[in-house]
Design a protein around this motif. Structure first.
Motif, PDB file in Angstrom:
ATOM      1  N   MET A 160      -1.291 -16.789  -2.579  1.00  0.00           N
ATOM      2  CA  MET A 160      -1.475 -15.799  -1.538  1.00  0.00           C
ATOM      3  C   MET A 160      -2.756 -16.084  -0.772  1.00  0.00           C
ATOM      4  SD  MET A 160      -2.516 -12.449  -3.763  1.00  0.00           S
ATOM      5  CE  MET A 160      -3.165 -11.553  -2.346  1.00  0.00           C
ATOM      6  N   LYS A 161      -2.834 -15.562   0.446  1.00  0.00           N
ATOM      7  CA  LYS A 161      -3.971 -15.830   1.305  1.00  0.00           C
ATOM      8  C   LYS A 161      -5.116 -14.876   0.977  1.00  0.00           C
ATOM      9  CE  LYS A 161      -1.124 -17.642   5.065  1.00  0.00           C
ATOM     10  NZ  LYS A 161      -0.706 -17.498   6.473  1.00  0.00           N
ATOM     11  N   SER A 162      -6.337 -15.441   0.941  1.00  0.00           N
ATOM     12  CA  SER A 162      -7.509 -14.649   0.598  1.00  0.00           C
ATOM     13  C   SER A 162      -7.667 -13.479   1.565  1.00  0.00           C
ATOM     14  CB  SER A 162      -8.757 -15.540   0.640  1.00  0.00           C
ATOM     15  OG  SER A 162      -9.904 -14.789   0.368  1.00  0.00           O
ATOM     16  N   GLY A 163      -7.975 -12.306   0.993  1.00  0.00           N
ATOM     17  CA  GLY A 163      -8.208 -11.130   1.804  1.00  0.00           C
ATOM     18  C   GLY A 163      -6.959 -10.365   2.183  1.00  0.00           C
ATOM     19  N   GLN A 164      -5.772 -10.860   1.806  1.00  0.00           N
ATOM     20  CA  GLN A 164      -4.518 -10.205   2.148  1.00  0.00           C
ATOM     21  C   GLN A 164      -3.738  -9.847   0.888  1.00  0.00           C
ATOM     22  OE1 GLN A 164      -2.106 -12.502   4.807  1.00  0.00           O
ATOM     23  NE2 GLN A 164      -3.753 -12.855   6.269  1.00  0.00           N
ATOM     24  N   ALA A 165      -3.012  -8.737   0.964  1.00  0.00           N
ATOM     25  CA  ALA A 165      -2.105  -8.393  -0.122  1.00  0.00           C
ATOM     26  C   ALA A 165      -0.957  -9.389  -0.132  1.00  0.00           C
ATOM     27  CB  ALA A 165      -1.576  -6.975   0.083  1.00  0.00           C
ATOM     28  N   SER A 166      -0.327  -9.566  -1.279  1.00  0.00           N
ATOM     29  CA  SER A 166       0.780 -10.510  -1.413  1.00  0.00           C
ATOM     30  C   SER A 166       1.936 -10.127  -0.503  1.00  0.00           C
ATOM     31  CB  SER A 166       1.259 -10.532  -2.867  1.00  0.00           C
ATOM     32  OG  SER A 166       2.501 -11.206  -2.966  1.00  0.00           O
ATOM     33  N   GLN A 167       2.340 -11.072   0.367  1.00  0.00           N
ATOM     34  CA  GLN A 167       3.454 -10.812   1.276  1.00  0.00           C
ATOM     35  C   GLN A 167       4.792 -10.889   0.556  1.00  0.00           C
ATOM     36  OE1 GLN A 167       2.872  -9.880   4.797  1.00  0.00           O
ATOM     37  NE2 GLN A 167       1.150  -9.462   3.444  1.00  0.00           N
ATOM     38  N   THR A 168       4.887 -11.702  -0.495  1.00  0.00           N
ATOM     39  CA  THR A 168       6.136 -11.725  -1.253  1.00  0.00           C
ATOM     40  C   THR A 168       6.320 -10.417  -2.020  1.00  0.00           C
ATOM     41  OG1 THR A 168       5.034 -12.921  -3.062  1.00  0.00           O
ATOM     42  CG2 THR A 168       6.242 -14.231  -1.437  1.00  0.00           C
ATOM     43  N   ALA A 169       5.223  -9.803  -2.452  1.00  0.00           N
ATOM     44  CA  ALA A 169       5.326  -8.495  -3.106  1.00  0.00           C
ATOM     45  C   ALA A 169       5.891  -7.462  -2.138  1.00  0.00           C
ATOM     46  CB  ALA A 169       3.959  -8.048  -3.625  1.00  0.00           C
ATOM     47  N   VAL A 170       5.501  -7.560  -0.878  1.00  0.00           N
ATOM     48  CA  VAL A 170       6.029  -6.653   0.141  1.00  0.00           C
ATOM     49  C   VAL A 170       7.522  -6.881   0.341  1.00  0.00           C
ATOM     50  CG1 VAL A 170       5.952  -6.043   2.598  1.00  0.00           C
ATOM     51  CG2 VAL A 170       3.820  -6.381   1.327  1.00  0.00           C
ATOM     52  N   LEU A 171       7.943  -8.140   0.398  1.00  0.00           N
ATOM     53  CA  LEU A 171       9.356  -8.448   0.583  1.00  0.00           C
ATOM     54  C   LEU A 171      10.206  -7.925  -0.579  1.00  0.00           C
ATOM     55  CD1 LEU A 171       9.062 -12.076   1.973  1.00  0.00           C
ATOM     56  CD2 LEU A 171       9.864 -10.076   3.230  1.00  0.00           C
ATOM     57  N   VAL A 172       9.701  -8.090  -1.796  1.00  0.00           N
ATOM     58  CA  VAL A 172      10.418  -7.597  -2.974  1.00  0.00           C
ATOM     59  C   VAL A 172      10.539  -6.076  -2.917  1.00  0.00           C
ATOM     60  CG1 VAL A 172      10.221  -7.278  -5.469  1.00  0.00           C
ATOM     61  CG2 VAL A 172       9.852  -9.535  -4.476  1.00  0.00           C
ATOM     62  N   CYS A 173       9.467  -5.402  -2.547  1.00  0.00           N
ATOM     63  CA  CYS A 173       9.476  -3.947  -2.473  1.00  0.00           C
ATOM     64  C   CYS A 173      10.393  -3.472  -1.348  1.00  0.00           C
ATOM     65  CB  CYS A 173       8.057  -3.435  -2.271  1.00  0.00           C
ATOM     66  SG  CYS A 173       7.870  -1.646  -2.505  1.00  0.00           S
ATOM     67  N   GLN A 174      10.453  -4.209  -0.251  1.00  0.00           N
ATOM     68  CA  GLN A 174      11.383  -3.862   0.822  1.00  0.00           C
ATOM     69  C   GLN A 174      12.827  -3.893   0.315  1.00  0.00           C
ATOM     70  OE1 GLN A 174      10.230  -6.692   3.984  1.00  0.00           O
ATOM     71  NE2 GLN A 174       9.818  -4.910   5.269  1.00  0.00           N
ATOM     72  N   GLY A 175      13.141  -4.891  -0.491  1.00  0.00           N
ATOM     73  CA  GLY A 175      14.485  -4.967  -1.047  1.00  0.00           C
ATOM     74  C   GLY A 175      14.806  -3.762  -1.908  1.00  0.00           C
ATOM     75  N   ARG A 176      13.862  -3.374  -2.762  1.00  0.00           N
ATOM     76  CA  ARG A 176      14.084  -2.202  -3.617  1.00  0.00           C
ATOM     77  C   ARG A 176      14.213  -0.929  -2.790  1.00  0.00           C
ATOM     78  NH1 ARG A 176       9.544  -3.972  -6.445  1.00  0.00           N
ATOM     79  NH2 ARG A 176       8.571  -1.923  -6.100  1.00  0.00           N
ATOM     80  N   ALA A 177      13.390  -0.821  -1.744  1.00  0.00           N
ATOM     81  CA  ALA A 177      13.446   0.373  -0.894  1.00  0.00           C
ATOM     82  C   ALA A 177      14.806   0.490  -0.213  1.00  0.00           C
ATOM     83  CB  ALA A 177      12.335   0.317   0.154  1.00  0.00           C
ATOM     84  N   TRP A 178      15.334  -0.635   0.267  1.00  0.00           N
ATOM     85  CA  TRP A 178      16.657  -0.598   0.913  1.00  0.00           C
ATOM     86  C   TRP A 178      17.731  -0.225  -0.104  1.00  0.00           C
ATOM     87  CZ3 TRP A 178      21.352  -2.659   0.028  1.00  0.00           C
ATOM     88  CH2 TRP A 178      22.313  -2.449   1.029  1.00  0.00           C
ATOM     89  N   GLY A 204       2.002  -6.129  -8.327  1.00  0.00           N
ATOM     90  CA  GLY A 204       2.456  -6.010  -6.943  1.00  0.00           C
ATOM     91  C   GLY A 204       2.621  -4.565  -6.544  1.00  0.00           C
ATOM     92  N   LEU A 205       3.780  -4.242  -5.966  1.00  0.00           N
ATOM     93  CA  LEU A 205       4.077  -2.874  -5.555  1.00  0.00           C
ATOM     94  C   LEU A 205       5.062  -2.228  -6.524  1.00  0.00           C
ATOM     95  CD1 LEU A 205       4.266  -3.448  -1.693  1.00  0.00           C
ATOM     96  CD2 LEU A 205       2.323  -2.665  -3.058  1.00  0.00           C
ATOM     97  N   ASP A 206       4.923  -2.548  -7.797  1.00  0.00           N
ATOM     98  CA  ASP A 206       5.749  -1.976  -8.857  1.00  0.00           C
ATOM     99  C   ASP A 206       5.505  -0.472  -8.951  1.00  0.00           C
ATOM    100  OD1 ASP A 206       6.296  -1.085 -11.712  1.00  0.00           O
ATOM    101  OD2 ASP A 206       7.015  -3.147 -11.842  1.00  0.00           O
ATOM    102  N   GLY A 207       6.584   0.302  -9.095  1.00  0.00           N
ATOM    103  CA  GLY A 207       6.430   1.752  -9.161  1.00  0.00           C
ATOM    104  C   GLY A 207       6.776   2.358 -10.506  1.00  0.00           C
ATOM    105  N   ARG A 208       6.913   1.551 -11.555  1.00  0.00           N
ATOM    106  CA  ARG A 208       7.407   2.067 -12.838  1.00  0.00           C
ATOM    107  C   ARG A 208       6.547   3.197 -13.402  1.00  0.00           C
ATOM    108  NH1 ARG A 208       9.016  -3.440 -12.992  1.00  0.00           N
ATOM    109  NH2 ARG A 208      11.279  -3.573 -13.335  1.00  0.00           N
TER     110      ARG A 208
END
Length: 280
Positions: free
Chosen positions: A1-19, A99-103
């Motif tokens: 992941m890029k320094s200073g940024q949250a993981s973009q793949t974590a966002v993509l995974v969470c988007q899938g769960r949200a949908w 990541g953006l795990d909500g358990r």
């Protein structure tokens, strides 16, 4: 992941769960936390896609069709991991690369469990801001900031209050494929040392497959390239070397096929995504 940024793949995974949650698309799956954990723009993309509107997403066009495929794969793997967590009596749960795990905010089964969320400081910073409005289901939540490529995981868990003399359930859901084999083994050594008898380890990993070359072109652009793959037999041997016996190893495609015909169709190409459960 890029320094200073949250993981973009974590966002993509969470988007899938949200949908998948909003579409009620997968039997046995529910994640009411996913949409609220997303950054504002990512949540807007999900809402637009649910309405059938193509929108500009993270370095690609996000459409309803794309979110459906991604969402059902993420839902299937989530069901498999959740079931493995529910099958234990551990009072400690460590989520490596949370990541953006909500358990900790959606599973009533964790009401007597101390949850240790381990992740990169940049991703964790965004996560802690997002959970402020959510009702906590776990007994305790400890945020443990760790850069897996540099920091000492053992020291960070010890400082956070993890008890290595008590059984622990470990979730390593979205990290292994981004680490080198040496980094994977170093983390497994820590898990071994901190796992009392009765512990369980749940790993989502990549099996060798031609499709990974295509996917890697995309995730590499996000600054998060794949660095390791394992065959099921190699993963079994590796875990045995660190004190864990594999009790189950299925692909996301196999999990999806067992959930419904629709989920099975959407996940049929996810044979590369392995979900292994191992006990000590």
């Amino acid at each position: 992941m890029k320094s200073g940024q949250a993981s973009q793949t974590a966002v993509l995974v969470c988007q899938g769960r949200a949908w998948a949650h909003a579409a009620h698309a997968c039997p046995g799956f529910s994640d009411p936390t996913a949409l609220g954990l997303l950054p504002m723009e990512a949540a807007r993309e999900v809402r637009a896609a649910l309405e059938g509107k193509p929108v500009r997403g993270i370095k690609r066009n996000i459409t309803r069709a794309h979110l459906k495929r991604n969402g059902l794969v993420q839902a299937a793997r989530t069901v498999a991991v959740d079931d493995a967590v529910k099958g234990t009596s551990s009072r400690q749960l460590v989520i490596l690369g949370a990541g953006l795990d909500g358990r900790a905010w959606r599973m009533p089964e964790l009401s007597e469990v101390s949850v240790f969320e381990v992740d990169h400081p940049d991703t964790q910073r965004a996560k802690r801001e997002a959970v402020g409005e959510l009702e906590q289901r776990a007994r305790e939540v400890h945020f443990v900031a760790v850069d897996f490529t540099r920091d000492d995981l053992n020291e960070r868990l010890e400082a956070a209050g993890h008890d290595s003399a008590a059984p622990t359930t470990w979730i390593w859901e979205g990290v292994v494929m981004y680490l080198t084999p040496n980094q994977v083994e170093a983390t497994l050594s820590v898990i071994h040392d901190r796992s009392a008898p009765g512990s369980r380890l749940i790993i989502v990993y990549h099996r060798p497959a031609w499709v990974l070359k295509l996917v890697n072109l995309f995730v590499a652009r996000l600054g998060e390239p794949f660095r390791s793959t394992y065959t099921p037999s190699a993963m079994s041997v590796l875990l045995a070397q660190h004190g864990f016996r594999v009790t189950e190893d299925r692909s996301a495609a196999e999990v999806g096929e067992g959930l419904s015909a629709e989920v099975g169709r959407a996940t049929r190409f996810a044979t590369h995504l392995g979900i292994v459960v191992a006990d000590r």
